[in-house]
Design an enzyme around this catalytic site. Structure first.
Site, mmCIF file in Angstrom:
data_model
loop_
_atom_site.group_PDB
_atom_site.id
_atom_site.type_symbol
_atom_site.label_atom_id
_atom_site.label_comp_id
_atom_site.label_asym_id
_atom_site.label_seq_id
_atom_site.Cartn_x
_atom_site.Cartn_y
_atom_site.Cartn_z
ATOM 1 N N HIS A 64 -7.210 -4.434 10.092
ATOM 2 C CA HIS A 64 -7.195 -4.259 8.628
ATOM 3 C C HIS A 64 -5.487 -4.763 8.180
ATOM 4 C CE1 HIS A 64 -4.845 -0.180 9.985
ATOM 5 N NE2 HIS A 64 -3.850 -0.911 9.064
ATOM 6 N N GLU A 115 -9.826 -1.362 5.342
ATOM 7 C CA GLU A 115 -10.480 -0.998 6.622
ATOM 8 C C GLU A 115 -11.573 -1.899 6.842
ATOM 9 O OE1 GLU A 115 -8.621 0.675 8.475
ATOM 10 O OE2 GLU A 115 -7.877 2.568 8.071
ATOM 11 N N ASP A 161 0.815 -1.184 -0.036
ATOM 12 C CA ASP A 161 0.027 0.167 -0.061
ATOM 13 C C ASP A 161 0.921 1.119 0.021
ATOM 14 O OD1 ASP A 161 0.995 -0.640 2.746
ATOM 15 O OD2 ASP A 161 -1.050 -0.823 3.564
ATOM 16 N N ASP A 220 -7.460 -2.369 14.201
ATOM 17 C CA ASP A 220 -8.902 -2.423 13.759
ATOM 18 C C ASP A 220 -9.008 -3.712 13.128
ATOM 19 O OD1 ASP A 220 -7.980 -1.356 11.490
ATOM 20 O OD2 ASP A 220 -9.194 0.125 11.085
HETATM 21 C C1 GLP Z 1 -0.431 0.284 8.587
HETATM 22 C C2 GLP Z 1 -0.082 -0.270 7.440
HETATM 23 C C3 GLP Z 1 -0.471 -1.957 7.576
HETATM 24 C C4 GLP Z 1 0.137 -2.371 8.586
HETATM 25 C C5 GLP Z 1 -0.351 -1.499 9.980
HETATM 26 C C6 GLP Z 1 0.121 -2.049 11.415
HETATM 27 O O1 GLP Z 1 -1.846 0.786 8.584
HETATM 28 N N1 GLP Z 1 -0.541 -0.039 6.151
HETATM 29 O O2 GLP Z 1 0.163 -2.734 6.504
HETATM 30 O O3 GLP Z 1 0.104 -3.772 8.917
HETATM 31 O O4 GLP Z 1 -0.287 -0.147 9.868
HETATM 32 O O5 GLP Z 1 1.253 -1.196 11.686
HETATM 33 P P1 GLP Z 1 2.348 -1.584 12.669
HETATM 34 O O6 GLP Z 1 3.029 -2.685 12.234
HETATM 35 O O7 GLP Z 1 3.120 -0.407 12.697
HETATM 36 O O8 GLP Z 1 1.809 -1.814 13.909
#
Ligand code: GLP
Length: 262
Positions: free
Chosen positions: A138, A143, A67, A136
């Site tokens: 995702h 989302e 993404d 949440d």
């Molecule tokens: C972002 C990314 C996701 C990731 C999520 C969790 O929203 N787009 O791909 O899995 O954050 O982030 P973290 O690994 O920093 O907890």
């Protein structure tokens, strides 16, 4: 269902996934790795970088990021272009031309999703997709409410996700409102999924993804539809799982012919 592996901590998870990636590349030097951003996959990238310093050659490996934010310049330090360059391309000594990130620039955004899907297909698909999970539920930036059949497209970020990601920006208002993300349908096409999660803050999302009902309200529950999905978690992130004892038992008795992850 997904195979759940509980590890003592982030470094152990990183070592395990790096080892699987090395095995993948030994069999297929131009393998396609699906790249996640956020804090979670960093131990994997660190462990892989160490292997590269020790002689592992990833020069032919290809990568597709999950993404990107929409509407921040590519050169912004928190654009996923910059993050992937800094955390993955350089330390793993990948060829920059082999690594793709969705194009979040406003001009051409209408067709950026389709172009990204075409590029993944042209590369022969993703061999091993790394995933984190949002609080949440995702994955990527899919989302809650995202269709299980969705492909790469623009998504509006939730208040929760913007708050979670505010730590990367100077002010919470600087977090972009939109993203472009591989869809759940795109992610499910990868040949292997590895979802990593660490810390108590992820426990509820992990339990809902692994053991809850299949529902678009928990996008990560889509991994239950994938025949080869592994969830690598530390004790804290595993703490909400009802069948934890079973997962430990299954891993302790893992048949020798069934390699870890790949
Ligand atoms: C972002 C990314 C996701 C990731 C999520 C969790 O929203 N787009 O791909 O899995 O954050 O982030 P973290 O690994 O920093 O907890």
């Amino acid at each position: 269902m997904a195979e759940v592996i509980v590890v003592p901590g982030r470094d152990a998870a990183g070592a395990m996934v790096a080892e699987a990636t090395e095995r993948l590349v030994q069999g297929k030097p131009d393998a396609v790795l699906g790249l996640a951003t956020g804090d979670t996959p960093l131990p994997v990238y660190r462990a892989l970088a160490e292997r590269v310093r020790d002689g592992l050659d990833l020069g032919r490996m290809r990568g597709f990021a999950l993404d990107e934010y929409v509407g921040i310049p590519l050169a912004h330090p928190q654009s996923y272009h910059s993050v992937i360059e800094r955390e993955v391309v350089r330390p793993l000594r990948l060829a920059p031309a082999n690594v793709h990130v969705p194009d979040g620039r406003p001009i051409g955004i209408e067709t950026a999703g389709e172009r990204y899907e075409d590029a993944i297909l042209a590369a022969g698909g993703v061999d091993l997709q790394l995933l984190g999970i949002g609080t949440d539920g995702h994955i990527g930036f899919n989302e809650p409410g995202s269709s299980f059949a969705s492909l790469t497209r623009v998504k509006t970020l939730t208040r929760q996700t913007r708050a979670d990601n505010a730590r990367f920006f100077d002010s919470p208002d600087d977090v972009p409102v939109h993203s472009i993300t591989q869809g759940l349908g795109t992610i499910l096409r990868a040949r292997r999924l590895v979802l990593l999660a660490f810390g108590a803050g992820k426990a509820q999302a992990v339990a809902a993804a692994v053991e809850g009902p299949l529902t678009a309200s928990v996008p990560a529950s889509a991994i239950q539809l994938h025949p080869r999905a592994t969830v690598v978690v530390d004790e804290e992130a595993a703490s909400g799982l009802a069948e934890l004892e079973y997962y430990r038992h299954a891993f302790a008795n893992k048949p020798l012919w069934d390699p870890v992850i790949l």
